[in-house]
Write a protein that holds these residues in place. Sequence first.
Motif, short mmCIF file in Angstrom:
data_model
loop_
_atom_site.label_atom_id
_atom_site.label_comp_id
_atom_site.label_asym_id
_atom_site.label_seq_id
_atom_site.Cartn_x
_atom_site.Cartn_y
_atom_site.Cartn_z
N LEU B 255 5.74 6.17 -10.00
CA LEU B 255 4.99 5.29 -9.11
C LEU B 255 5.92 4.43 -8.27
O LEU B 255 5.75 4.26 -7.06
CB LEU B 255 4.07 4.39 -9.95
N GLU B 256 6.93 3.90 -8.93
CA GLU B 256 7.88 3.06 -8.24
C GLU B 256 8.64 3.86 -7.16
O GLU B 256 8.89 3.36 -6.07
CB GLU B 256 8.86 2.50 -9.27
N LEU B 257 8.96 5.11 -7.50
CA LEU B 257 9.69 5.95 -6.55
C LEU B 257 8.82 6.30 -5.34
O LEU B 257 9.31 6.39 -4.21
CB LEU B 257 10.18 7.22 -7.25
N ILE B 258 7.54 6.51 -5.58
CA ILE B 258 6.63 6.79 -4.46
C ILE B 258 6.68 5.59 -3.50
O ILE B 258 6.76 5.75 -2.28
CB ILE B 258 5.19 7.03 -4.96
N TRP B 309 -1.57 12.61 1.16
CA TRP B 309 -0.75 13.08 0.02
C TRP B 309 -1.26 12.51 -1.31
O TRP B 309 -1.39 13.21 -2.30
CB TRP B 309 0.71 12.70 0.26
N LEU B 310 -1.57 11.22 -1.28
CA LEU B 310 -2.05 10.58 -2.51
C LEU B 310 -3.37 11.21 -2.95
O LEU B 310 -3.61 11.45 -4.12
CB LEU B 310 -2.24 9.07 -2.31
N LYS B 317 -7.07 8.56 -7.56
CA LYS B 317 -6.78 7.58 -8.62
C LYS B 317 -5.86 6.49 -8.08
O LYS B 317 -5.98 5.33 -8.44
CB LYS B 317 -6.07 8.27 -9.78
N LEU B 318 -4.91 6.93 -7.26
CA LEU B 318 -3.92 6.01 -6.74
C LEU B 318 -4.10 5.88 -5.23
O LEU B 318 -4.27 6.87 -4.53
CB LEU B 318 -2.52 6.59 -7.04
N TYR B 319 -4.06 4.63 -4.77
CA TYR B 319 -4.21 4.42 -3.34
C TYR B 319 -3.27 3.32 -2.90
O TYR B 319 -2.95 2.41 -3.67
CB TYR B 319 -5.66 4.03 -3.02
N ILE B 320 -2.82 3.41 -1.66
CA ILE B 320 -2.02 2.29 -1.14
C ILE B 320 -2.63 1.83 0.17
O ILE B 320 -2.91 2.63 1.07
CB ILE B 320 -0.53 2.66 -0.99
#
Lengths: 158, 752
Positions: B255-258, B309-310, B317-320
Amino acid sequence: MDPFVVKNQLRMDKNYWSKVEPKVKEIARKAENFQDWKPGEVLDYAITIASYLVSKDLRTNQIRKILEMVRNVELKVKTGRDEDIRDDVVRIRLLLAYTVGRSQKNTKEALEHLYMVLEPILKKMSEDNNFAVNNFGKFFDFLQAIVAYHRFLGGKEK
Amino acid sequence: MDIKELIALGGLFHDIGKPVQRAHLYSGDHSIQGYRFLLDLARETGVKEYETLALFARYHHRKYMEEVEKLKIPDDVKVALYLVYIADNISSREREDERSGYDVRRPLKSVFNRDLSYPLYQLSLERLPIPGTVERIGSEEYRRIVEALKGDMKRVEPRTDKVMPILEKHLTFVSSVTTENNVISLYDHLKMTSAIALALYNAGCRPRSVGEAEKCMKEKNLLLIEGDFSGIQDFIYSVSGKGTLKYLRARSAYLELIGWDIVLKIIKDLNLTLANIVFNAGGHFMIVAQNTKDARNKLEDIRRKVTTWLWKSFEGKLYIGIDWEECSGEELMKDFKEVRGRLKKKVTIRKLKRFEFVDGVFSIGKAEKLEECQICGVEVPEEELKELEFKDGEVAKVCKTCHALWFLGERLIKMEKGLVLTDKITGEGIPGPFSEFLPYEGQLQGKYLLLKNTFNPPRTDMVFVPYVVADYYREKEGRVINFNELAEESMGAKRIGVIKGDVDKLGEYFANRRSISEYSTASRFMDYFFKFYLKGVIRGYYSDIIGEVPSLSEWKENPNVVVVYAGGDDFFIVGSWNEIFELAFRIREAFRRYTGGGLTISMALGYFHPKTPIYRIADVMTERLEKAKDEGRDAIYVIERTGWRISYPWEIYMDFWREIGRKVYSDGRLTEKFGDKKGLLHKVLELRELYVRDPRDVRWAYLLAYHLSRHEVEEVFRRILGIDSKALEEGKPQPIYWVDGILKVILMAVRG
């Protein structure tokens, strides 16, 4: 009231009873209004009385029978088996008077003071069943607390 | 040197004269001393660029700017000088505080507590920086710092990525301006000046005079960009039973690398440098950029690609949420709070809209058959699933991300050096939205080298990014310890322990930072506590600062603990339950001292059977932490209990532990007095229940007195024995209310 402070004073002063005696008498006067005692007061009075009894070297086995009787009545009230407990209260009063009467010299005074406090409450109960049923639990607590603090303050059983 | 690189470096070096002047190395004001320092550096290293960079130190104050026009230097260097001059103006709001006058000996005040200040030292893991009552800093101390800085400078080429970590290491505790109450680290001031100057240049500003430079500052030339992940918890923890501890760690690292991949992509596409990243921590980043149509288009494009991509990789599940807000330099200077406030709103709205760009969010895929990944539950076409064989011989069908993470998980955790971000899609690495991540052992080539926990730039052509990470884990037979072993290693009840914690009212704290530089200092200091110093706390360092805390066993140098995640302002740590219990208090005390009491932290503890599903653990921990927050923050949820308040204010728990816990339990067992009195401890818990059921009843008080005196231990419980009439009047609970959290933990530790 901090029971630790009382415990310390008791240890330091052989005649501690003479200092609390007036307080016990005052509690006896207040016993008329037992129903108004707040929970904190019940505890404080119990500590005071217990300290007096310990200072007078009263052993709890001397009032064991009374305790048992009170416990039975409490159970009765709690389970609501019988509505009228006046007769039971009268029996407690008799036993209390008898215990004081037959006690030996050295503990007589201690028991007399306990009697002074408990008798007005019990008397009122034997006259008024409503009052008796409503306050018996509190009375039981009060007596239990006296015994508990008696132990805490270094009083002996036998 | 490329003009953009020159501007970025010019910004980074313009105030180098400040520590130099405070060290009394030359004479004159800090402009002149910085100039001479860099000229000497140019001479000693033979690096000509420092001669040009020396001009930025020399000419960044208004009174000297008139001379710039007459200098015999290329025009674009003049433009660069004007840009750094104006950026310095923008990034330093602190000048308003000039009334208090300057005193070169004044220390840097703490950004968490303005009454306390820092001594001058290098940034290092060994020393937890504690603000205290430092009166002044002598020239001797500055001299040491400047000498060390110079020594390091000589070892690297003049490149922003290599210079920045050196400046950070040496100038973090140097005050940017010696007025009273300055909380901005010189490093952050340099970084923000560099960021703004370059952004203005990219925006097309080419000032040839002070007047033109000032005009640049009044126009809306800048963009403040913010990105914030949501669904982090879900992403990391909603894995099925086969998700082991090392796998959890790998997911959080992933997650941190993304996040890094996205940030670095923005920097690259917008022609910015690492200095433009105000912060990137805890799934949250902020960048200063130019406000141009081209930049906005590129950002739109990046946002669309990331979102798609997410969506494809993690099924929502994951969003930014990424958004930006245009502003002028002047606004950034005077109204940073407002600009940031507007931006935050936009990001929040963006997060609510989620995946609006993704085509086909609501359409059902083609007729192909979809199957679930047996680890993370993502649905993918059947043929895309890969087989994964576990040690127990069982075979699971998993998605390609889980497959890659599974095999790289162990390497990712154990990697000594760091990671490389590469364009090449080799299929060996872990896929990110724009790059592939590969553990770095010293060979690999790529775009970026994320080197772990060091500020010392390596010799490489790749762009160096210091990758600070709380990477502590307990090793067992050459691998990461697992849940069963953690439980096995624990005392008494064989359980794993979990802590989840985060800083209280952090949003409010950050919303109140007045300038962008202050924001930068604050977020960096906050992040480093969790990424940097937390590891020291786990290793048992700083014990003189932490002092005595509730403890069940001796603290070992390599405790049975695995950090699943730590950074930004929060953390999630797993371990043997008794060690996790103590760790909570160690972290809290370290944090309290680290922030000079300026901020508080809340935590939750949980104790679980090692077979408990991870998603269940995560849910329980979230609930508990929320409880501690709801109950007033600055608190710890120690254990499940009855009553009207479940969590403990830190001080109350520690007080009770000192007064009662320590006397009941010490050196890994019940004390002599209590060796055979477990029954009594249970009785005390029972009487506490009696109190909780009816707080007006006083039976508990005399019964407690009775039982304790029968066992002759009334002194130990002195604190809870009597009735506290003041507490009664104020409607606060009686002391006995707090005893269970102490006794239950002790009983758990001595369970046979």
